[in-house]
Design a protein around this motif. Structure first.
Motif, PDB file in Angstrom:
ATOM      1  N   PRO A 287       5.456  -4.611  18.295  1.00  0.00           N
ATOM      2  CA  PRO A 287       4.071  -4.558  17.836  1.00  0.00           C
ATOM      3  C   PRO A 287       3.785  -5.671  16.824  1.00  0.00           C
ATOM      4  O   PRO A 287       4.535  -5.842  15.866  1.00  0.00           O
ATOM      5  CB  PRO A 287       3.943  -3.188  17.163  1.00  0.00           C
ATOM      6  CG  PRO A 287       5.216  -2.478  17.429  1.00  0.00           C
ATOM      7  CD  PRO A 287       6.236  -3.509  17.749  1.00  0.00           C
ATOM      8  N   ARG A 288       2.761  -6.411  17.118  1.00  0.00           N
ATOM      9  CA  ARG A 288       2.309  -7.453  16.191  1.00  0.00           C
ATOM     10  C   ARG A 288       0.818  -7.671  16.450  1.00  0.00           C
ATOM     11  O   ARG A 288       0.305  -7.191  17.466  1.00  0.00           O
ATOM     12  CB  ARG A 288       3.122  -8.736  16.338  1.00  0.00           C
ATOM     13  CG  ARG A 288       3.114  -9.340  17.725  1.00  0.00           C
ATOM     14  CD  ARG A 288       4.067 -10.523  17.768  1.00  0.00           C
ATOM     15  NE  ARG A 288       3.881 -11.279  18.991  1.00  0.00           N
ATOM     16  CZ  ARG A 288       2.951 -12.186  19.200  1.00  0.00           C
ATOM     17  NH1 ARG A 288       2.067 -12.467  18.263  1.00  0.00           N
ATOM     18  NH2 ARG A 288       2.858 -12.823  20.345  1.00  0.00           N
ATOM     19  N   PRO A 289       0.112  -8.355  15.574  1.00  0.00           N
ATOM     20  CA  PRO A 289      -1.329  -8.504  15.807  1.00  0.00           C
ATOM     21  C   PRO A 289      -1.615  -9.248  17.123  1.00  0.00           C
ATOM     22  O   PRO A 289      -1.078 -10.335  17.347  1.00  0.00           O
ATOM     23  CB  PRO A 289      -1.795  -9.331  14.601  1.00  0.00           C
ATOM     24  CG  PRO A 289      -0.749  -9.097  13.563  1.00  0.00           C
ATOM     25  CD  PRO A 289       0.542  -8.938  14.300  1.00  0.00           C
ATOM     26  N   SER A 323      -8.240  -7.740  16.193  1.00  0.00           N
ATOM     27  CA  SER A 323      -6.798  -7.709  16.483  1.00  0.00           C
ATOM     28  C   SER A 323      -6.272  -6.291  16.465  1.00  0.00           C
ATOM     29  O   SER A 323      -6.564  -5.524  15.555  1.00  0.00           O
ATOM     30  CB  SER A 323      -6.024  -8.519  15.446  1.00  0.00           C
ATOM     31  OG  SER A 323      -6.222  -9.876  15.679  1.00  0.00           O
ATOM     32  N   GLN A 325      -2.731  -3.870  16.578  1.00  0.00           N
ATOM     33  CA  GLN A 325      -1.293  -3.923  16.327  1.00  0.00           C
ATOM     34  C   GLN A 325      -0.627  -3.422  17.606  1.00  0.00           C
ATOM     35  O   GLN A 325      -0.536  -2.212  17.834  1.00  0.00           O
ATOM     36  CB  GLN A 325      -0.957  -3.024  15.111  1.00  0.00           C
ATOM     37  CG  GLN A 325       0.459  -3.112  14.601  1.00  0.00           C
ATOM     38  CD  GLN A 325       0.749  -4.445  13.942  1.00  0.00           C
ATOM     39  OE1 GLN A 325      -0.163  -5.222  13.665  1.00  0.00           O
ATOM     40  NE2 GLN A 325       2.015  -4.742  13.713  1.00  0.00           N
ATOM     41  N   GLU A 328       2.194  -7.522  23.070  1.00  0.00           N
ATOM     42  CA  GLU A 328       1.330  -8.385  23.867  1.00  0.00           C
ATOM     43  C   GLU A 328       1.421  -8.093  25.368  1.00  0.00           C
ATOM     44  O   GLU A 328       0.409  -7.935  26.049  1.00  0.00           O
ATOM     45  CB  GLU A 328       1.698  -9.843  23.589  1.00  0.00           C
ATOM     46  CG  GLU A 328       0.604 -10.783  23.999  1.00  0.00           C
ATOM     47  CD  GLU A 328       0.773 -12.148  23.348  1.00  0.00           C
ATOM     48  OE1 GLU A 328       1.825 -12.389  22.731  1.00  0.00           O
ATOM     49  OE2 GLU A 328      -0.154 -12.961  23.464  1.00  0.00           O
ATOM     50  N   ALA A 437      -4.767  -4.165  13.662  1.00  0.00           N
ATOM     51  CA  ALA A 437      -3.725  -4.970  12.999  1.00  0.00           C
ATOM     52  C   ALA A 437      -4.087  -5.139  11.540  1.00  0.00           C
ATOM     53  O   ALA A 437      -5.264  -5.318  11.191  1.00  0.00           O
ATOM     54  CB  ALA A 437      -3.614  -6.316  13.676  1.00  0.00           C
ATOM     55  N   HIS A 438      -3.074  -5.027  10.669  1.00  0.00           N
ATOM     56  CA  HIS A 438      -3.339  -5.276   9.242  1.00  0.00           C
ATOM     57  C   HIS A 438      -3.420  -6.783   9.060  1.00  0.00           C
ATOM     58  O   HIS A 438      -2.645  -7.513   9.675  1.00  0.00           O
ATOM     59  CB  HIS A 438      -2.202  -4.716   8.399  1.00  0.00           C
ATOM     60  CG  HIS A 438      -2.056  -3.240   8.614  1.00  0.00           C
ATOM     61  ND1 HIS A 438      -3.034  -2.363   8.251  1.00  0.00           N
ATOM     62  CD2 HIS A 438      -1.072  -2.523   9.190  1.00  0.00           C
ATOM     63  CE1 HIS A 438      -2.642  -1.148   8.586  1.00  0.00           C
ATOM     64  NE2 HIS A 438      -1.457  -1.221   9.163  1.00  0.00           N
ATOM     65  N   GLU A 440      -2.652 -10.346   8.024  1.00  0.00           N
ATOM     66  CA  GLU A 440      -1.364 -10.954   7.613  1.00  0.00           C
ATOM     67  C   GLU A 440      -1.456 -11.338   6.141  1.00  0.00           C
ATOM     68  O   GLU A 440      -2.452 -11.925   5.715  1.00  0.00           O
ATOM     69  CB  GLU A 440      -1.078 -12.222   8.435  1.00  0.00           C
ATOM     70  CG  GLU A 440      -0.942 -11.987   9.920  1.00  0.00           C
ATOM     71  CD  GLU A 440       0.434 -11.465  10.273  1.00  0.00           C
ATOM     72  OE1 GLU A 440       1.376 -11.769   9.517  1.00  0.00           O
ATOM     73  OE2 GLU A 440       0.564 -10.763  11.287  1.00  0.00           O
TER      74      GLU A 440
END
Ligand code: ADP
Length: 442
Positions: A287-289, A323, A325, A328, A437-438, A440
């Protein structure tokens, strides 16, 4: 101590009378009597005092406040208080130990997930644990009631009586009807040679049986789904082999069918592998933005040829900069499956639109189509494996019946949720909620 004084006249009179018989005068008689009385009283008081001390010590030893070993034992006196005290202490210790063991046993029995009851020889419940009460959803007292009144099963009633009367053990399954039907596996055993009555242990196997049914249905579905394209491929290949290859009109059509069926087979195998990787937790999600608009664009590119072939317009109306979280690859596969369904189940000339909005710390993505829609009765089941509203239609469209199940699993792995709103004739909208997404840290 007060008990001595009523007896004092006895030595007093005895000694006085003896001195008088021996010819003593009154003063001598009186003096001897007083001396005798004082001596008797002194001896009596001392003896009583000692007895009282021993009685106190005995009581203290019996209460466990004083070790009985400190009491002296008169070797030749079997009624010696110290012996008695040791006996009392030993009995008290055994009773205490038994009490402790019973307490431990009670804790173990109440901590069991299995239900347990003990019945008297006539089949009345005399003991049970907490799990049994919860299993039977009972709010009333179980003790004292016939076992047959708690679970309405002739088989169980017979098993209890057989255990009580014939010392026979049985294993059986009982079904409990009601708002929440359950299946319990029961082991009924006699209590033992010296104890009349029976014991029964209950295990709730409802979920186990449900999972077993799901597994069996899944295997049956997979076999069926694989058999259909394989049968078609083999049938057309055989026809070609036995002469149709020379038929310039029929042969290309048959080859085309073989190709489509083999594609379907490979899609099915791909979907099955994907599900099995999810089940075995072999999928590593990172998990990432992820920019939702870009993910939706990429998924729509894959689907566009299919949509164009049906003259269906696919519009991505996701504001830039949103975005989620998410992983992809997983978010793209989710959108691809939803877009694929939207195109599959929308008639030529229809429209498919993807939108997204931030909502309570989540990003809600909506895939909306102007297709056939889904009847309300099917909505709760369409995320199940192999569940299709119209089997024939799904197969004709190249569906495997696994797409939405994969969507649900992948969204779940990304800590999100998926739901659907649909009405027959008014199209369908699938909503996917994923954590936002938080930003960055800069
Ligand atoms: P399939 O491979 O059959 O499409 P899915 O798991 O993707 O399997 O979908 C399950 C069923 O849900 C489909 O067979 C179809 O009946 C229904 N369905 C899914 N998406 C849509 C949609 N956009 N419009 C109408 N029905 C749909």
């Amino acid at each position: 101590m007060r008990a001595i004084f009523p007896w004092l006249p006895v030595p007093l009179a005895t000694v006085g009378l003896t001195v008088w018989f021996l010819g003593g005068n009154w003063p001598q008689v009186l003096a001897a009597a007083v001396i005798a009385a004082v001596s008797a009283a002194t001896i009596g008081i001392a003896a009583t005092r000692r007895l009282e001390q021993r009685a106190d010590a005995l009581a203290a030893a019996a209460r466990g406040e004083m070790p009985s070993a400190t009491l002296p034992v008169l070797a030749d006196d079997p009624d010696d208080p110290a012996r008695l005290a040791r006996q009392v202490q030993a009995t008290a210790k055994t009773a205490h130990e038994t009490g402790r063991q019973l307490e431990m046993l009670r804790a173990v029995v109440d901590g069991m997930s299995e239900g347990l009851w003990i019945t008297s020889p006539d089949g009345n419940v005399i003991e049970h644990n907490t799990a049994l009460k919860e299993m039977l959803f009972s709010v009333t007292e179980l003790v004292g009631r016939p076992s047959s009144q708690l679970i309405n099963s002739r088989e169980l009633e017979d098993a209890v009586l057989r255990a009580c009367r014939e010392n026979a053990s049985s294993r059986l399954e009982v079904s409990i009807e009601g708002l929440l039907p359950r299946v319990l596996a029961v082991q009924v055993s006699p209590l033992g040679r010296e104890l009349a009555g029976s014991a029964a242990v209950f295990q709730d196997v409802t979920e186990l049986q449900r999972l077993e049914k799901v597994r069996k249905d899944f295997v049956a579905n997979v076999s069926h789904e694989l058999r259909t394209p394989i049968t078609a491929i083999r049938g057309y290949a055989e026809t070609l082999k036995s002469g149709a290859l020379a038929d310039a009109t029929a042969a290309p059509k048959m080859v085309d069918i073989i190709y489509r069926q083999s594609e379907r087979l490979s899609e099915l195998v791909e979907d099955l592998l994907e599900l099995s990787r999810i089940d075995a937790k072999q999928i590593q999600l990172t998990p990432r933005p992820v920019d939702v608009s870009q993910a939706a664009q990429r998924a729509s590119e894959t689907i566009r040829p299919k949509a164009s072939a049906k003259a269906i317009g696919v519009e991505i109306a996701v504001p830039p900069g949103l975005s989620a979280q998410a992983d992809e690859r997983a978010i793209e596969q989710v959108l691809l499956n939803l877009l694929d369904n939207a195109v599959k189940y929308t008639q030529s000339g229809g429209k498919v639109r993807v939108t997204a909005v931030p909502k309570n710390g989540e990003i809600e993505i909506a895939v909306k189509d102007t297709g056939a829609g889904i009847e309300a009765k099917h909505l709760p089941r369409i995320f199940e494996r192999f569940y299709r509203v119209d089997k024939g239609r799904s197969r004709d469209m190249g569906g495997t019946g696994l797409g939405l199940s994969i969507v649900k699993n992948l969204v779940g792995l990304m800590r999100g949720d998926v739901r659907v709103e649909s009405r027959p004739g008014e199209g369908s909208t699938f909503f996917v909620e994923l954590p936002a997404a938080h930003p960055e840290p800069k």
